[in-house]
Each structure stands twice: as structure tokens, then as C-alpha cells.
Motif scaffolding. Structure first.
Motif, PDB file in Angstrom:
ATOM      1  N   ALA A  33       0.731  -1.255   0.024  1.00  0.00           N
ATOM      2  CA  ALA A  33       0.071   0.174  -0.191  1.00  0.00           C
ATOM      3  C   ALA A  33       0.843   1.423  -0.031  1.00  0.00           C
ATOM      4  O   ALA A  33       0.596   2.316  -0.594  1.00  0.00           O
ATOM      5  N   ALA A  34       1.982   1.212   0.637  1.00  0.00           N
ATOM      6  CA  ALA A  34       2.770   2.432   0.887  1.00  0.00           C
ATOM      7  C   ALA A  34       3.417   2.800  -0.510  1.00  0.00           C
ATOM      8  O   ALA A  34       3.462   3.609  -0.970  1.00  0.00           O
TER       9      ALA A  34
ATOM     10  N   THR B 238       2.250   1.927  -3.483  1.00  0.00           N
ATOM     11  CA  THR B 238       0.980   2.623  -4.224  1.00  0.00           C
ATOM     12  C   THR B 238       0.937   4.085  -4.255  1.00  0.00           C
ATOM     13  O   THR B 238       0.927   4.931  -5.083  1.00  0.00           O
ATOM     14  N   ILE B 239       0.590   4.257  -2.756  1.00  0.00           N
ATOM     15  CA  ILE B 239       0.412   5.640  -2.463  1.00  0.00           C
ATOM     16  C   ILE B 239       1.571   6.836  -2.948  1.00  0.00           C
ATOM     17  O   ILE B 239       1.387   7.552  -3.417  1.00  0.00           O
ATOM     18  N   ILE B 240       2.758   6.301  -2.406  1.00  0.00           N
ATOM     19  CA  ILE B 240       4.013   6.996  -2.765  1.00  0.00           C
ATOM     20  C   ILE B 240       4.161   7.095  -4.379  1.00  0.00           C
ATOM     21  O   ILE B 240       4.261   8.413  -4.987  1.00  0.00           O
TER      22      ILE B 240
ATOM     23  N   ARG C 202       1.841   7.179  -6.511  1.00  0.00           N
ATOM     24  CA  ARG C 202       0.851   8.398  -6.928  1.00  0.00           C
ATOM     25  C   ARG C 202       0.990   9.547  -6.702  1.00  0.00           C
ATOM     26  O   ARG C 202       0.796  10.470  -7.741  1.00  0.00           O
ATOM     27  N   VAL C 203       1.627   9.954  -5.375  1.00  0.00           N
ATOM     28  CA  VAL C 203       1.924  11.114  -5.114  1.00  0.00           C
ATOM     29  C   VAL C 203       3.119  11.574  -6.189  1.00  0.00           C
ATOM     30  O   VAL C 203       3.120  12.780  -6.473  1.00  0.00           O
TER      31      VAL C 203
END
Length: 266
Positions: A84-85, A87-89, A91-92
């Protein structure tokens, strides 16, 4: 003067032709008949069928997951958090890389590097889940110690890398060779993590186990594929991996033990 037509041996001039000498050991000459052949040994009992193997593995995996549901979900949660980390990073970074060519390429490069780093970390964390499943099949309760111990870690990493490279090469050639590699060497990482076997020995043992239990391993592979699909459904955001990852590990470990006729702890 001698008789020109002597009586043939065994023919009596009064009673006619006589029977040949008996071979009966009591009333006549000759050798006794050979003894009867020994009875055939009983056939060995048939092993469990493919359906029995998969059914037992499925039931055992569900039961063991439910017994220690908290620790299994916690172990899988580490893998989920790392994915999850990533994926989030990613996208940012993509949202803030700008529209210039340099910014886009910089964002892609950083995303790729972070993807590799987080991917490796998640893969290492998943080793703890599989180690916990192997130890549970031997009667040891799962714990977070399974994540930090280095037992058979190096053989597992080496075998897994070779397995992965062979899979990629096979898929690049014509897909089917890659599928064959994935299937035939499915248990090679388990032999490395469980018994500390090297590349050659682990690959040979996996090939032997799969080819001798083809039908059962096909069903094992199908269950694992379904579990992987469920865990990666986009609308679940990967949350189902909290269940599918430990279940898949327990299920495959039970089949791995059973197909080798090894005892699985209840």
C-alpha cells in the motif's frame, strides 16, 4: 534261428501294449512335480487421490487460520502495508512530477526505484508468512519471530531468484515455457525454506514431486491462482490479501507435506 520280428519293448505278446512307466514317486519312477508358486503379496494400499489431498489441505488451512487469525492477519498486514505504501507514494510522485519531459521521466524513474525497493521488502516480509506456515505444519504456533529469523533465508533467496529468472525467460520465449517452469518448480522455494536445499536439489525435488502427483498439483495451482486473483481485486484495495496470503501459504504447505508422505501436525 532268431525271430525276425521281435516284440517291441513294452509290448506283451498276450496282453498287448503296456502303459509307459509311471512317474509317480511312490508307485513308479521319475521326479515329483514342482511345488506350487508362492501366493502373490497383497497390493500396497493406494495413496490419497488428488481430490482428497486438496480437500484435506483446504480444510486444514481454514482451521489453522481460524485458530490464530490475529497473528496470521498481523503477519500478512506487514506485506499489505508495504504494498500500500508503494502504491500511495507512486501516485504522489506521479501527481507532482509536472508536465515537462524532464519531470515526467524523473517521476517515472523514482517510481520505478521505489517500486523495486518496496517490492523487495514486501517479498521478504512474505517469507515470514510462509515460514510460519511451514512451522505450523510441524506443530509450532505462528509468531512474529518467523519474520526476523534468518533460518534458511539465503538458500530460499537464491532459489527464488533462479526460479523467478527462469519464469521470466520462459514467459518471454513463448509464455508456455514460463507456465511450465512455474508449475514444475512450484515447490522449489518450499524445499529451500524448509530444508535449506540449494538450487539444483530444490528444483529436482520439486520436479519429481510435481510429476509424480500431477493431478493433485494442478488442483493446488488452481486454488493458489484463485486466491491470488481474490487478493488483487482492485475494488478491495488489496485488503483480501490479509486472508488470502496466509491461507494460500497454509494450503500449499499442507499439500507440500502430504505429497511427500510427511506428517502434518493437527
Amino acid at each position: 534261428m532268431s525271430d525276425q520280428n521281435p516284440t517291441p519293448p513294452g509290448d506283451d505278446p498276450i496282453f498287448g501294449e503296456q502303459p509307459a512307466a509311471s512317474n509317480d514317486p511312490v508307485f513308479g519312477g521319475g521326479t515329483p512335480p514342482p511345488p506350487p508358486p508362492p501366493p502373490m503379496p497383497p497390493a500396497p494400499p493406494a495413496g490419497p487421490g488428488a481430490g482428497d489431498t486438496v480437500g484435506s489441505a483446504f480444510s486444514w488451512a481454514v482451521a489453522k487460520f481460524q485458530e490464530n487469525i490475529g497473528i496470521w492477519i498481523s503477519l500478512a498486514a506487514i506485506v499489505f502495508a508495504l504494498n500500500a505504501a508503494q502504491t500511495i507514494i507512486s501516485r504522489v510522485i506521479n501527481n507532482n512530477s509536472g508536465t515537462t519531459t524532464g519531470g515526467v521521466f524523473a517521476g517515472l524513474g523514482l517510481t520505478l526505484v521505489l517500486g523495486v525497493v518496496f517490492g523487495v521488502l514486501a517479498w521478504l516480509a512474505s517469507i515470514g508468512v510462509y515460514r510460519a506456515a511451514l512451522r505450523r505444519s510441524q506443530g509450532t504456533q505462528p509468531s512474529f519471530d518467523m519474520l526476523t529469523t534468518g533460518e534458511n533465508l539465503v538458500p530460499y533467496i537464491v532459489v527464488a531468484i533462479v526460479y523467478g529468472i527462469a519464469t521470466v525467460v520462459g514467459l518471454a520465449l513463448c509464455i508456455l515455457p514460463g507456465v511450465a517452469v512455474i508449475f514444475l518448480f512450484l515447490f522449489a522455494p518450499f524445499f529451500a525454506l524448509d530444508k535449506g536445499q540449494g538450487v539444483g536439489e530444490a528444483l529436482r525435488n520439486s520436479y519429481r514431486l510435481v510429476t509424480q502427483n500431477f493431478g493433485a498439483v494442478v488442483l493446488v495451482a488452481i486454488v493458489n491462482i484463485l486466491a491470488s486473483i481474490l487478493g488483487s481485486l482492485p475494488f478491495t484495495f488489496g485488503l483480501l490479501t490479509l486472508v488470502t496470503l496466509p491461507f494460500s501459504a497454509l494450503f500449499t504447505v499442507h499439500a507440500y507435506r502430504t505429497l511427500q508422505n510427511e506428517t502434518v501436525a493437527p
